[in-house]
Design a protein around this motif. Sequence first.
Motif, PDB file in Angstrom:
ATOM      1  N   ASN A 184       0.859  -1.172   0.000  1.00  0.00           N
ATOM      2  CA  ASN A 184       0.000   0.000   0.000  1.00  0.00           C
ATOM      3  C   ASN A 184       0.902   1.231   0.000  1.00  0.00           C
ATOM      4  N   GLU A 185       0.946   1.939  -1.135  1.00  0.00           N
ATOM      5  CA  GLU A 185       1.962   3.016  -1.247  1.00  0.00           C
ATOM      6  C   GLU A 185       1.740   4.096  -0.200  1.00  0.00           C
ATOM      7  N   GLN A 186       0.518   4.139   0.360  1.00  0.00           N
ATOM      8  CA  GLN A 186       0.277   5.099   1.444  1.00  0.00           C
ATOM      9  C   GLN A 186       1.214   4.824   2.620  1.00  0.00           C
ATOM     10  N   PHE A 187       1.686   3.573   2.739  1.00  0.00           N
ATOM     11  CA  PHE A 187       2.578   3.220   3.840  1.00  0.00           C
ATOM     12  C   PHE A 187       3.926   2.731   3.308  1.00  0.00           C
ATOM     13  N   ASP A 188       4.465   3.410   2.290  1.00  0.00           N
ATOM     14  CA  ASP A 188       5.699   2.884   1.682  1.00  0.00           C
ATOM     15  C   ASP A 188       6.875   2.966   2.648  1.00  0.00           C
ATOM     16  N   MET A 189       6.729   3.770   3.731  1.00  0.00           N
ATOM     17  CA  MET A 189       7.825   3.779   4.715  1.00  0.00           C
ATOM     18  C   MET A 189       7.906   2.435   5.440  1.00  0.00           C
ATOM     19  N   ASN A 190       6.860   1.649   5.357  1.00  0.00           N
ATOM     20  CA  ASN A 190       6.853   0.324   5.978  1.00  0.00           C
ATOM     21  C   ASN A 190       7.549  -0.657   5.034  1.00  0.00           C
ATOM     22  N   SER A 191       8.877  -0.461   4.856  1.00  0.00           N
ATOM     23  CA  SER A 191       9.565  -1.090   3.714  1.00  0.00           C
ATOM     24  C   SER A 191       9.606  -2.607   3.834  1.00  0.00           C
ATOM     25  N   SER A 192       9.366  -3.169   5.029  1.00  0.00           N
ATOM     26  CA  SER A 192       9.434  -4.630   5.118  1.00  0.00           C
ATOM     27  C   SER A 192       8.181  -5.287   4.538  1.00  0.00           C
ATOM     28  N   MET A 193       7.195  -4.493   4.108  1.00  0.00           N
ATOM     29  CA  MET A 193       5.987  -5.096   3.542  1.00  0.00           C
ATOM     30  C   MET A 193       5.569  -4.449   2.235  1.00  0.00           C
ATOM     31  N   ASN A 194       6.341  -3.461   1.788  1.00  0.00           N
ATOM     32  CA  ASN A 194       5.878  -2.731   0.610  1.00  0.00           C
ATOM     33  C   ASN A 194       6.796  -2.795  -0.584  1.00  0.00           C
ATOM     34  N   ASN A 195       7.907  -3.532  -0.487  1.00  0.00           N
ATOM     35  CA  ASN A 195       8.641  -3.821  -1.720  1.00  0.00           C
ATOM     36  C   ASN A 195       9.220  -5.217  -1.652  1.00  0.00           C
ATOM     37  N   ASP A 196       9.413  -5.807  -2.827  1.00  0.00           N
ATOM     38  CA  ASP A 196       9.767  -7.231  -2.880  1.00  0.00           C
ATOM     39  C   ASP A 196      11.039  -7.525  -2.113  1.00  0.00           C
ATOM     40  N   LEU A 197      12.001  -6.587  -2.154  1.00  0.00           N
ATOM     41  CA  LEU A 197      13.257  -6.825  -1.439  1.00  0.00           C
ATOM     42  C   LEU A 197      13.002  -6.794   0.062  1.00  0.00           C
ATOM     43  N   GLY A 198      12.286  -5.765   0.504  1.00  0.00           N
ATOM     44  CA  GLY A 198      12.008  -5.638   1.933  1.00  0.00           C
ATOM     45  C   GLY A 198      11.271  -6.848   2.461  1.00  0.00           C
ATOM     46  N   LYS A 199      10.387  -7.416   1.653  1.00  0.00           N
ATOM     47  CA  LYS A 199       9.573  -8.542   2.114  1.00  0.00           C
ATOM     48  C   LYS A 199      10.412  -9.760   2.469  1.00  0.00           C
ATOM     49  N   MET A 200      11.671  -9.775   1.976  1.00  0.00           N
ATOM     50  CA  MET A 200      12.502 -10.942   2.266  1.00  0.00           C
ATOM     51  C   MET A 200      12.794 -11.071   3.751  1.00  0.00           C
ATOM     52  N   VAL A 201      12.579 -10.007   4.519  1.00  0.00           N
ATOM     53  CA  VAL A 201      12.891 -10.055   5.945  1.00  0.00           C
ATOM     54  C   VAL A 201      11.733 -10.658   6.752  1.00  0.00           C
ATOM     55  N   LEU A 202      10.581 -10.807   6.102  1.00  0.00           N
ATOM     56  CA  LEU A 202       9.407 -11.274   6.845  1.00  0.00           C
ATOM     57  C   LEU A 202       9.622 -12.692   7.367  1.00  0.00           C
ATOM     58  N   ASN A 203       9.103 -12.937   8.551  1.00  0.00           N
ATOM     59  CA  ASN A 203       9.204 -14.256   9.155  1.00  0.00           C
ATOM     60  C   ASN A 203       8.111 -15.146   8.584  1.00  0.00           C
ATOM     61  N   PRO A 204       8.479 -16.171   7.799  1.00  0.00           N
ATOM     62  CA  PRO A 204       7.442 -16.984   7.139  1.00  0.00           C
ATOM     63  C   PRO A 204       6.547 -17.734   8.123  1.00  0.00           C
ATOM     64  N   ASP A 205       6.966 -17.826   9.387  1.00  0.00           N
ATOM     65  CA  ASP A 205       6.142 -18.537  10.362  1.00  0.00           C
ATOM     66  C   ASP A 205       5.047 -17.662  10.945  1.00  0.00           C
ATOM     67  N   VAL A 206       5.041 -16.369  10.588  1.00  0.00           N
ATOM     68  CA  VAL A 206       4.063 -15.446  11.174  1.00  0.00           C
ATOM     69  C   VAL A 206       3.269 -14.788  10.060  1.00  0.00           C
ATOM     70  N   THR A 207       1.943 -14.860  10.166  1.00  0.00           N
ATOM     71  CA  THR A 207       1.070 -14.261   9.152  1.00  0.00           C
ATOM     72  C   THR A 207       1.268 -12.751   9.093  1.00  0.00           C
ATOM     73  N   VAL A 208       1.244 -12.200   7.884  1.00  0.00           N
ATOM     74  CA  VAL A 208       1.143 -10.746   7.748  1.00  0.00           C
ATOM     75  C   VAL A 208      -0.341 -10.410   7.804  1.00  0.00           C
ATOM     76  N   ARG A 209      -0.712  -9.659   8.817  1.00  0.00           N
ATOM     77  CA  ARG A 209      -2.126  -9.452   9.100  1.00  0.00           C
ATOM     78  C   ARG A 209      -2.775  -8.561   8.043  1.00  0.00           C
ATOM     79  N   SER A 210      -4.034  -8.882   7.741  1.00  0.00           N
ATOM     80  CA  SER A 210      -4.751  -8.107   6.726  1.00  0.00           C
ATOM     81  C   SER A 210      -5.492  -6.966   7.412  1.00  0.00           C
TER      82      SER A 210
END
Lengths: 453, 1047, 175
Positions: free
Chosen positions: B910-936
Motif C-alpha cells: 500500500n503506497e500510502q505506507f511505503d515507509m513500511n519497507s518490510s511489507m511494501n517492496n519485494d526486497l524488503g519482504k525478504m525479511v518477513l518471518n514466514p512462520d508469522v502471518t502478515v495481518r490483513s
Amino acid sequence: MQVSSPIREPLIHGGKTLHDVSEDICRQVEAKPSTAWKIGFVISLAALSIGAISVWVLLWDGIGVWGLNKTVGWAWDITNFVWWVGIGHAGTLISAVLLLFRQKWRMSINRAAEAMTIFAVICALMFPAFHMGRLWLGFYWALPLPNTFGSLWVNFNSPLLWDVFAISTYFTVSLVFWYVGLIPDFATIRDRAKNKISKAVYGGLAMGWIGGAKDWSRYESVSLILAGLATPLVLSVHTIVSMDFATSIIPGWHTTIFPPYFVAGAIFSGFAMVLTLMLVTRKLFKLEDYITIGHIELMNIVIIVTGSIVGIAYITEFFIAWYSGVPGEQYAFINRATGPYWWAYATMMTANVISPQLFWVKKIRTSIVSTFIISIIVNIGMWFERFVIVVTSIHRDFLPSSWAMFYPTIHDVGVYLFSFGFFFTCYLLFSKYFPVINIAEIKGILKSDGEKK
Amino acid sequence: MESTKKQYWKGLEELSKDPEFVKHADKEFSEYLPTNSELEETEAGSTRRDFLKLMGFGMAAVTLASCEAPIRKAIPYVNKPVDVDPGVANYYATTYNQGGDYASIVVKTREGRPIKIEGNKLSKITQGGTNAQIEASVLSLYDKERLAQPLKGGEATDWETLDAEVAAKLTDIAAKGGHIRLVSNTIMSPTALKAIEEFKAKFGNVELVQYDTQSAYGLSKAHKDIYGVAGVPSYHFDKADVIVSFDADFLGSWISPIEYSKGYAKTRKLGPKKKTMSRHYHFESNLSLTGANADYRTPIKPSEQGSAVVALYNEVAAKTGGTSVSGGGDFANVKKAAADLVKAKGKSLVVSGSNDPAIQTLIASINMALANFEKTITLNDYSNARKGDDAQMSNFMADAKAGRLDAVVFLSCNPVYNHSKGAELAESLKKVALTVSTSDRNDETASLVNYVAPNNHFLESWSDSEPKNGTFSLGQPTISPIFKTRQEQESLLSWAGNTTSYFDYLKNNWKENFSEGKEGLAFQSFWDKCLQDGIYETSKENFEINYTMSDDNQAAATIANNYKGDGFELALYQKVAIGDGSQANNPWLQETPDPITKGTWDNYVTVSLSDAKALGITEYEGKSIKVELTVNGASHKLPVVIQPGQAKGTLGLALGYGRKNGGKVANNLGFDANPLVGTLNGGAYFSVTTGVNLVATDEAYQVARTQTHQTYMDRGNIIQEASLKEYQKDPMAGREVPMIATWQDQEHGKVKATTLSLWKGHEYPDHHWGLAIDLNSCTGCSACHVACVAENNIPVVGRQEVINRRDMHWMRIDRYYSSNEEELAKTDGLVDRLAALDIASENPEVTFQPMMCQHCNNAGCETVCPVAATTHSTSGLNQMVYNRCIGTRYCANNCAYKVRRFNWFKYHDNEQFDMNSSMNNDLGKMVLNPDVTVRSRGVMEKCSMCVQRIQSGKLEAKKEDRRTNDADITTACASACPSDAIVFGDMNDDNSQLSQLLRIKNEEGDYGIDKQVNEERAYAVLEETGSKPNVLYLTKIRNTDKKESHA
Amino acid sequence: MTFGKNYLVGVFDDPDVILESIKSVRENGIKIHEIFSPHAIHGIDDYLGYKQSRLPIASFLFGITGASLALFTIIWMLGFDWPMIIGGKDFVSLPPFIPVTFEFTVLLAAHGMVLTFFIVSDLKPWAKPKVFDERCTDDKYIMAIDLGENKIAKDEINKVLSDTGASEVNEKNFK
C-alpha cells in the motif's frame, strides 16, 4: 371493554364522522405530495447521498478513516448505535405498553411512532455493521451458521452476539406488529382507490382484508399478544445493549445500574424524537384534530419522569464510584466531569437533567414551540450521554501509559449524516404513502368518546 | 479319514507352527509397517486402513488448505543446497561490527534469507545480548536504496573500470609521492588492518585516520598518557557495588552498552539468596537511559562536568588521605557518593562520558585511589571499541582544507554528515584529486566523491574482530551479496594489486597468527570450530602496566579554565535506537520510541519543567509548539519536549537526524545537530555552554509520541516498588495485595481478591507458558521491542499514524515518572489530587515496565468476541485467530492492559505506507518471518508469546521424544534482553528457569490456572480485576536509604 | 332463479344498531354468514356466538419451542460440538446463554403466531376477497346472510333486517 368517563375531554376533536376520518387520513395518501413534503424529501436525499460518500470511503480504505485509535476503539459508531436504538424504543413502548394499559390517547400517534421505530432500528443496525473491520465476512460470521471451518460456532458469551439476536428479533417483531396494524387501513385505501395501480398495490398490501367479525377478533388478540411480547422485548433489547458496557471490566462501563438507566434513557430520547416528528407531521398534514395538545402534554409528562430517572442514575453512578473506593473507578467519573471531555458531560447534564424540568410549568408543557425546541435539546443531550459513556470511559482507563484522546474526522460525521438521511427519507416516504394514523382504531374510539351532539 | 484338501504353507514357519509366525498369521503384513508412529492407535502396528486413513486425511487437509488461498508461484530448487530445507531455519554465528559497536550474534536464516538476529550466548563480551540497532540491522540488509553497483561521478559503472581507474590514479599519485588518506570509523578487525597495511605498503605515503561519531578520544588518550594503554579500559560493572557515572550513558550509548548492561544487571538482581544490590549515582544534564536507572541522580549543567568530578575527587582524596586539587563545587549527593565509594574500596567504579582527557585523568586517579584497577577496571584486556583520534581527524580536516591531500578513501564512513566540520569537508573535497567512498549508499559523503565502491552489508561479508585485546570474533556471510557490491577490504586489496578473495585472505591471516601453528586438518577443525562458535579467545600473555601517578593539579587547572557557561547550555546526545544516524533509513528504528521521551520519527529540544514554565511552553495530550533555538548566532526552529529530569537551564538535542541523502525514510526527518558539536581540549565536545538561547514561537507542532501521560497516578496495582532497606526487612515490601471482604468476615477476616472466582477454571495438563519480568533489572533499552517487531512482522505505520495513536507494537515499554511532590503538597480534595498526580516531578524517579499481552487466564477479550476469534489454549496462551476476526474491536476496548492492536488500514502493498519497507517492496519482504502471518486490514492482533517459537520448540522435543526444556524455547523479547530481565518458561515444570525464579511448586496432578507463586516480589498488574495473567512482574527495588514518597 | 351463491346484505350505519339487529336476527333463527365492519366492534363475538380465538395458545407453543431449541443448540454448540476455553468460563455456563434464549423465544412466538393468523384468516397478497359492500372498510357495517343456508324466505329476512335498523338491504350474488 372500552369505558371512559364523559367528563374526560375527547381525544379526537372537531366532531368527525367515520367517513371524515377516512377522508382526512387517506387524503394525503391519495393527493399529490405537497411542496413542503417535496422540499423535505430533497433535503433528506441530499443528506443520504453525501453521507454515502463517507460510507464508501470507510468501506474502501478501512476503519482508519475514523478518528479511533489503539485506546479508543469505539466512539461515534457505537454512540450512534445506542442513540438510534434508544429512539426506536419509543414507538414500541407507545403502541405496546400503552395498548396494554388501554391508553387510548396512543391511537393517534402509535402508527407514526412504530414507523419511526422501524427506521430508527435500521439506522441503529447500520453502525454495528459499518464499525466492523471486515464487514464482508462479519455480516454472516456473526450468525451461528453451519460452516466448513470445522463447525466453528459463534461465542454466545459475547454481549455483542446478544445484540445481534436482540436487535434482529426486535426489528422483525416491530415490523410485523406495525404491518398487522396497517392491514385494515390498506383495505380502506384499496376500496377508495380510483386508479388500477394503487388498487392493485394497496390490494396486495391489504392481503384481502374485508373486516369480517372473525378476522377482527383474531386481529384483536394478535395485536394484544404482540403487544404483550413486544413490551418485555423492548426492555430486554436496551438491557442487552447496556450489557455491552455493563459486562465489561472498564471503569465507567462496568456498572450494574446500566440496564434500568439505559431503558429510561431510551424512553426519554424516544418520546422526544416522537414529539419532534409528530409536531412536524401534524403541521404538514393538518392533523391538529387528531394529535391534540392533550397528546403533546401527556408525552411531555413522560419526558419529565424519564428525564428525572436518568438524572438520578447519573448521580447514583457518582455516589457508587465514591463509595466503592476503587481508584480507577473514582478517576473515571471525576475525569468525566473535569477531564478533557468535561464539555460533553456538561452538555449532557444540562440537556438531559435540567431542560426537561422546564415541563413542570404547564405553559411550557402545552406550548408547541417550546416542546419542539426541548424535544430536540433532549435528543442532543442523549447523544452526548452515550458519547460520554463510550469515549470518556475508555480514553483514560487502567494504565495511564495508554491514555489517549479521540478526535472525530469528517467521515465520523459523514456516516452519522448518512443514517439521518436514510431515516428521514424513509419517514417521508412512509408519511406520504402510508396512513400516518391508525384509521381503524380511531374509528373504534370515535363512538366511545367525542360523540357528536 | 484324512482330508483330501491340499494345503499350501506360507512357509516353513507355518509348518513348524512357529509362535512368532502364528501371532502375525492373520495380519496382511506380518512385519511392522513403518508409517507415522504418531498416529498409531494400537501397538499392533499400522494396517493398510491406517495408511488409507492418513492418505485420506492428507488429501482432505490439502484440499481444505487450498480453499480461498490465492495462487502463488513457488519455484523449487533445481539442485537443492545441502543445508537448506524449506521450512527449516538455519542458524549461523557471525559478528556485528559497525564503527566500533560490537556484538557476537547468531543469524536465523530461512530458505537462505537472514530474517532474525539473536545474541551469541558463547561470547564472553556480549553474552547473548543484543540491542535495538543490532536487532534492526537485518532490515537494512534489504534496504532497496543501497547502491546496486559501483558509481563513477555519480553514474553507474562496473567494477572492472572502477578498479582499473582507481588503481591507476592511486599508482601515479603514489609515484608523485602524493598524500593518501584512508578515513574510517574505528576498525577493530585485525585482518582488515592487515589489508590496510598492505595498501599502505603499496602506495607509501598513506595514513589511516579513524574517528568516532561518539568519540572516546579523551578516555583513551588519558589512559595512553598515564598507563600507556592503546585502547579504552574494560569495565566490569558486575564486580561493582557502588557505581558513580558522570554523564556516561553506559546502558544506552556509551562504548559497549550490551556488555555493561549484562554486568550491571547482575548487580541489580535480587532474590531469597541475594538481598544486596549495587548503588548507582548519576550526574548528567539530559535524562539518559542510564540516569533513569540510577538510584541517586543529580542534574548538572555540562559546564559543571569538570567541577563535579573535581568535587568528588577532593571528597575521595580527603577520605583516602590523598591531596586535593583546586576547583570543585557543591553538588548534591557528591559527599554521599564519596562515602559509599570509599566504603566499597576495590568494589566500586567511577566512569565519565566526558571526551576531555583532563576529566578522564581525574576519573582514573579517583579509581586509582579507590584501588579499582585490576578489579572493576582492567587494562590488559583493553577494549578496541573506540579507537577514534579526534586530534588526527582535525589534522586531516585541516590538510584537506589546505589542499595538501591527493587522494582520500572513505571506508564506509560519512564524515560530511556526522562530523562537526562536515560542511567544510564537503568544500575541501573539491580540492582532492581522487576521492573514493565505500559507503553502501549514495550518502552525504559518497555523493561528493569521484568513485563509490559500495561495500557489502555485514551479513554478506567475511570479517573478524578483536573487540578486546586477546578476544577474537569471526563473521561469516549469511547470504550472497544481493547487489553488485564488494567488501571494502577486498576493494583495498585489489587496488593494492592483491587479487586473493577476502575469505582466503582472512583464513590465511588466522592460520598465520591465531592458530598457533596448526596445519592442514588440525587447522581446518580449529577454523570450523571458530566459525561455528563465532568467537575465539586466546590466552595472550599479560603485558606489564606501570601504574604511574598522573599530574592531577595540571588536569584540575585545565578544567578550571576550560569550563565556562552562561545562559542556556545545550547537551547533544545519541538516541538508543537511531544512534549516529547511520541506520536512519531503517523504519523499525525510526518508529522505536525513545525509551525516555517516547518520541518517534523526530528529534527535538528537551526542556526542563521549570524552564518550560518560564518560557511559556506548554504540552497538552502531546500537542506542543516549535521553539527557536539560537546557537552562536544561527537560529533554528525545532520541536520541543518538556522533559522531567532535565537539568535546569540546560537543553537536550539528539544527533543522528536531519539526513539529506540517507534514503527515502531517513531524509528530512528532524534537524542535523552535528554542526553544533565543538572541540574542547583536543577532543570533540558534545555540548555548547555559551551563546545558546531559546524562545517559544507560536507555531503549533506535535512530536509523534507513543505515550503522552507520564506518571502512573500512584496506582499501586500497576507499579509496585520499595527501597532496598524495606526489602531486606520484608521481601513483601511495596507489594499491594488486593483484599476483599466476604460474608465470612467475622471468622476469617478479608480474603485475597484473587482467590475469589465465579468459575472453577480449566486445567492446563501439559504446559503452562508464562513470563516473568524483573522491573529491577529492566533498563528500558528497547532491544526486546525491536526484536519483537522483527520476529512478528509488525508493520511500521509512520509519523502521522503514531500521532493518531495507532502504533502497532505488540510490546511496548511503559515509562513512568514519579509524581510531583510539591504540586501534591499544595492540593486538598480528591479532584485536585488526581490532577496533581498527573504532573511529573522535576527530577523524577523512573520506572520502566515492558507491557505486552498478559495472556490472562480469565481474559476479558475472549469473553466479548462475538465470533470466538480469540480463545485460550490449553497451555495458557491467549490465542488470536486472525482468519476468524471480523474486527469489532470490542476485545481491545475490554482489554485492561490496552495491548491489542487493530489493523486500521492495509499496511502491506500500500503506497500510502511505503515507509513500511518490510511489507511494501519485494526486497524488503525478504525479511518477513514466514512462520508469522502478515495481518490483513480490519483484524485485531497482539502478542502471541511467540507461539511459532513455542511450536518449533515442541517439535524439536517431540523428535527427541522428551519434554521441552528452557533450551528449546524462548521468546524473541526474552532472548534479546541484555539484562536478562525477561524470563520465559513452563510453569508446570518445577525445574524451568521461570518456576525457579518465581519459586513455583506444582502439586502432582494439579495443573490449574492458580499457580502457587512463592516469590514475594512477584505480582500481576491489575491483580484485583481477577484477570489472572500469565505474565508476572517483580517489584522495582531502589537502593536508596528511604523510599522517596510518591505521595 | 340465479346461479352461484346468493346473499342478502344488510347495511347499517351504527355498531350498536347492528349489534341489536344481530340479536333479533338470530332469535328469528336466521343464520348469519358474517358481519363486516370498518373497525373492531367489541363484544360482537358474544352476539354472534363466536368462540374465543385459539391464537394465544399457538403463540405459547411457538414460544416454548423457541426457548428449548435455543438453549439446546447453544449448549450443544459451546459445550459439546466444539468446546473452547473462553475467558476462563466453564464450557456450559448458563447465565450468558439466557439473553439469546429469551430473544429467540420471542422471535418464534411472535412470528409463529402472526403466520398462523395469516393462514387461518386466509390473508395473502394475491387473495381475491368477497367484497359484499365496498363501504364496509369506510363507514358502513355490513351483515351478510347466505340465502342458501337459510330455509326462511328471503323477504322475511329482508323484513327483519329493515325492522332492526338496516339503512338498506341489497342482494348480492357470487358466481
